[in-house]
Write a protein that holds these residues in place. Structure first.
Motif, PDB file in Angstrom:
ATOM      1  N   UNK A  66       0.832  -1.208   0.000  1.00 30.88           N
ATOM      2  CA  UNK A  66       0.000   0.000   0.000  1.00 30.88           C
ATOM      3  C   UNK A  66       0.863   1.253   0.000  1.00 30.88           C
ATOM      4  N   UNK A  67       2.008   1.171   0.648  1.00 35.34           N
ATOM      5  CA  UNK A  67       2.942   2.287   0.719  1.00 35.34           C
ATOM      6  C   UNK A  67       4.305   1.811   0.249  1.00 35.34           C
ATOM      7  N   UNK A  68       5.032   2.663  -0.446  1.00 28.48           N
ATOM      8  CA  UNK A  68       6.318   2.279  -1.000  1.00 28.48           C
ATOM      9  C   UNK A  68       7.465   2.442  -0.023  1.00 28.48           C
ATOM     10  N   UNK A  69       8.665   2.165  -0.516  1.00 28.74           N
ATOM     11  CA  UNK A  69       9.866   2.228   0.323  1.00 28.74           C
ATOM     12  C   UNK A  69      10.067   3.615   0.912  1.00 28.74           C
ATOM     13  N   UNK A  70       9.848   4.656   0.119  1.00 25.53           N
ATOM     14  CA  UNK A  70      10.078   6.015   0.599  1.00 25.53           C
ATOM     15  C   UNK A  70       9.181   6.347   1.783  1.00 25.53           C
ATOM     16  N   UNK A  71       7.933   5.906   1.721  1.00 26.16           N
ATOM     17  CA  UNK A  71       7.016   6.142   2.843  1.00 26.16           C
ATOM     18  C   UNK A  71       7.527   5.476   4.107  1.00 26.16           C
ATOM     19  N   UNK A  72       7.904   4.211   4.005  1.00 30.18           N
ATOM     20  CA  UNK A  72       8.320   3.485   5.203  1.00 30.18           C
ATOM     21  C   UNK A  72       9.665   3.968   5.722  1.00 30.18           C
ATOM     22  N   UNK A  73      10.528   4.448   4.829  1.00 36.30           N
ATOM     23  CA  UNK A  73      11.792   5.029   5.290  1.00 36.30           C
ATOM     24  C   UNK A  73      11.517   6.234   6.192  1.00 36.30           C
ATOM     25  N   UNK A  74      10.546   7.062   5.811  1.00 38.50           N
ATOM     26  CA  UNK A  74      10.176   8.202   6.663  1.00 38.50           C
ATOM     27  C   UNK A  74       9.560   7.732   7.969  1.00 38.50           C
ATOM     28  N   UNK A  75       8.733   6.679   7.909  1.00 45.13           N
ATOM     29  CA  UNK A  75       8.108   6.158   9.123  1.00 45.13           C
ATOM     30  C   UNK A  75       9.146   5.647  10.117  1.00 45.13           C
ATOM     31  N   UNK A  76      10.240   5.139   9.597  1.00 42.32           N
ATOM     32  CA  UNK A  76      11.311   4.633  10.460  1.00 42.32           C
ATOM     33  C   UNK A  76      12.413   5.679  10.657  1.00 42.32           C
ATOM     34  N   UNK A  77      11.997   6.963  10.593  1.00 40.25           N
ATOM     35  CA  UNK A  77      12.903   8.092  10.892  1.00 40.25           C
ATOM     36  C   UNK A  77      14.162   8.086  10.036  1.00 40.25           C
ATOM     37  N   UNK A  78      14.012   7.658   8.785  1.00 39.34           N
ATOM     38  CA  UNK A  78      15.116   7.631   7.824  1.00 39.34           C
ATOM     39  C   UNK A  78      16.246   6.690   8.232  1.00 39.34           C
ATOM     40  N   UNK A  79      15.957   5.738   9.102  1.00 37.20           N
ATOM     41  CA  UNK A  79      16.936   4.708   9.443  1.00 37.20           C
ATOM     42  C   UNK A  79      16.861   3.616   8.375  1.00 37.20           C
ATOM     43  N   UNK A  80      17.988   3.344   7.763  1.00 36.45           N
ATOM     44  CA  UNK A  80      18.014   2.324   6.723  1.00 36.45           C
ATOM     45  C   UNK A  80      17.717   0.943   7.316  1.00 36.45           C
ATOM     46  N   UNK A  81      17.078   0.070   6.539  1.00 36.60           N
ATOM     47  CA  UNK A  81      16.942  -1.317   7.000  1.00 36.60           C
ATOM     48  C   UNK A  81      18.316  -1.975   7.055  1.00 36.60           C
ATOM     49  N   UNK A 205      19.926   9.186   5.227  1.00 32.53           N
ATOM     50  CA  UNK A 205      19.844   8.424   6.472  1.00 32.53           C
ATOM     51  C   UNK A 205      20.931   8.855   7.456  1.00 32.53           C
ATOM     52  N   UNK A 206      22.152   9.000   6.975  1.00 31.87           N
ATOM     53  CA  UNK A 206      23.254   9.400   7.849  1.00 31.87           C
ATOM     54  C   UNK A 206      23.017  10.801   8.413  1.00 31.87           C
ATOM     55  N   UNK A 207      22.462  11.671   7.594  1.00 34.00           N
ATOM     56  CA  UNK A 207      22.164  13.027   8.066  1.00 34.00           C
ATOM     57  C   UNK A 207      21.102  13.026   9.156  1.00 34.00           C
ATOM     58  N   UNK A 208      20.260  12.004   9.185  1.00 33.26           N
ATOM     59  CA  UNK A 208      19.220  11.892  10.215  1.00 33.26           C
ATOM     60  C   UNK A 208      19.639  10.987  11.371  1.00 33.26           C
ATOM     61  N   UNK A 209      20.923  10.649  11.429  1.00 36.89           N
ATOM     62  CA  UNK A 209      21.437   9.902  12.574  1.00 36.89           C
ATOM     63  C   UNK A 209      21.328   8.403  12.484  1.00 36.89           C
ATOM     64  N   UNK A 210      21.061   7.864  11.290  1.00 38.49           N
ATOM     65  CA  UNK A 210      20.985   6.414  11.149  1.00 38.49           C
ATOM     66  C   UNK A 210      22.339   5.782  11.459  1.00 38.49           C
TER      67      UNK A 210
END
Length: 280
Positions: A66-81, A205-210
């Motif tokens: 229902x939602x793509x990778x970009x959506x879920x990346x934001x949901x997880x505070x830009x932390x990479x899987x 991601x790195x800029x957001x502290x991942x």
């Protein structure tokens, strides 16, 4: 109540061979073939699935989240899987499958899911069924089919291996964190746009502290330096030569067992592993 048969395709060799095997040996079973499309797949995957669909003579159903990778990346505070936090597999692969089969299960139907775990993969287990009407079957293990057997099935069908196996060990997203460093180097060479997109995700991601980068212990910006890429390629060739020297040739199966592929050479600290849902 109805018995439903489903077989998930990843775009990889094992699940494709299983689809062919089931079509040839159990033609009476009405199997629903599906592919869970993250939208971040290699173009070679779509090309291979198209040819497989032609061989099977029936459509492959594409399941989309229902939602793509970009959506879920934001949901997880830009932390990479990462291997320890595989939210991409959960949100982009498992959840779409669960939504797809839920109406059947709610109606009381039995769902039999065929999974391509081979006979030589004793360390792997299939998806644990979380519903009393869901059953997981492992035909390759039941029939003693190993990696060489998978290659034989694909070659005999005329499909052969997906094109990306010439430079990559598995299917999956272009930026899959299970890739080895040599595969990142080759992604840059074969699909430079995909490499740049992965680099952009990593930078954000790195800029957001991942705490994670796609490749362990170094960013893609560091990895793509010419001297670093040369070192990775040299290290890989050395590992390949050592593996070839270690093997005992089998004249009866030289074509199948004599070659060394990337999957044989992965390092524990460079990737390896892999999600069954994405790569089988």
């Amino acid at each position: 109540m109805t018995e439903r048969h489903v077989l998930g395709l990843s775009g990889g060799k094992d699940s494709a061979a299983l689809a062919i095997f089931m079509r040839q040996h159990f033609p009476e079973r009405d199997i629903h073939y599906f592919f869970t499309d993250t939208g971040k797949e290699l173009p070679e995957v779509y090309e291979f699935l198209g040819r497989l669909e032609g061989f099977l003579g029936r459509p492959i159903e594409y399941l989309n989240p229902n939602r793509g990778f970009d959506f879920w990346l934001r949901q997880y505070n830009n932390f990479l899987p990462s291997p320890n936090t595989r939210w991409c597999t959960r949100q982009l692969k498992l959840e779409p499958f669960k939504r797809w089969v839920r109406p059947w299960l709610n109606d009381g139907d039995t769902v039999i899911s065929y999974v391509a775990i081979r006979a030589d993969e004793d360390h792997r287990e299939g998806m644990v069924a979380q519903h009393e009407n869901m059953h997981v079957r492992l035909p390759f293990r039941e029939h003693g089919i190993d990696k060489s057997g998978v290659v034989e099935i694909l070659e005999a069908s005329g499909l052969g291996l997906p094109a990306y196996y010439s430079w990559r060990s598995r299917s999956g997203c272009t930026f899959c964190f299970f890739q080895q460093k040599i595969e990142w180097v080759r992604l840059k060479q074969v699909h430079p746009d995909a490499f740049e997109a992965a680099k952009a995700y990593e930078k954000t991601a790195l800029e957001h502290g991942s705490p994670f980068t796609w490749s362990q212990r170094e960013s893609l910006e560091e990895l793509e330096r010419p001297e670093r890429m040369a070192q990775i390629q040299a290290d890989y060739e050395l590992r390949k030569q050592r593996e070839m020297a270690r093997r005992r040739p089998n004249p009866l199966r030289q074509q199948l067992e004599g070659a060394v592929d990337i999957d044989d050479l992965f390092l524990e600290d460079e990737g390896g592993g892999a999600c069954l849902v994405c790569h089988k």
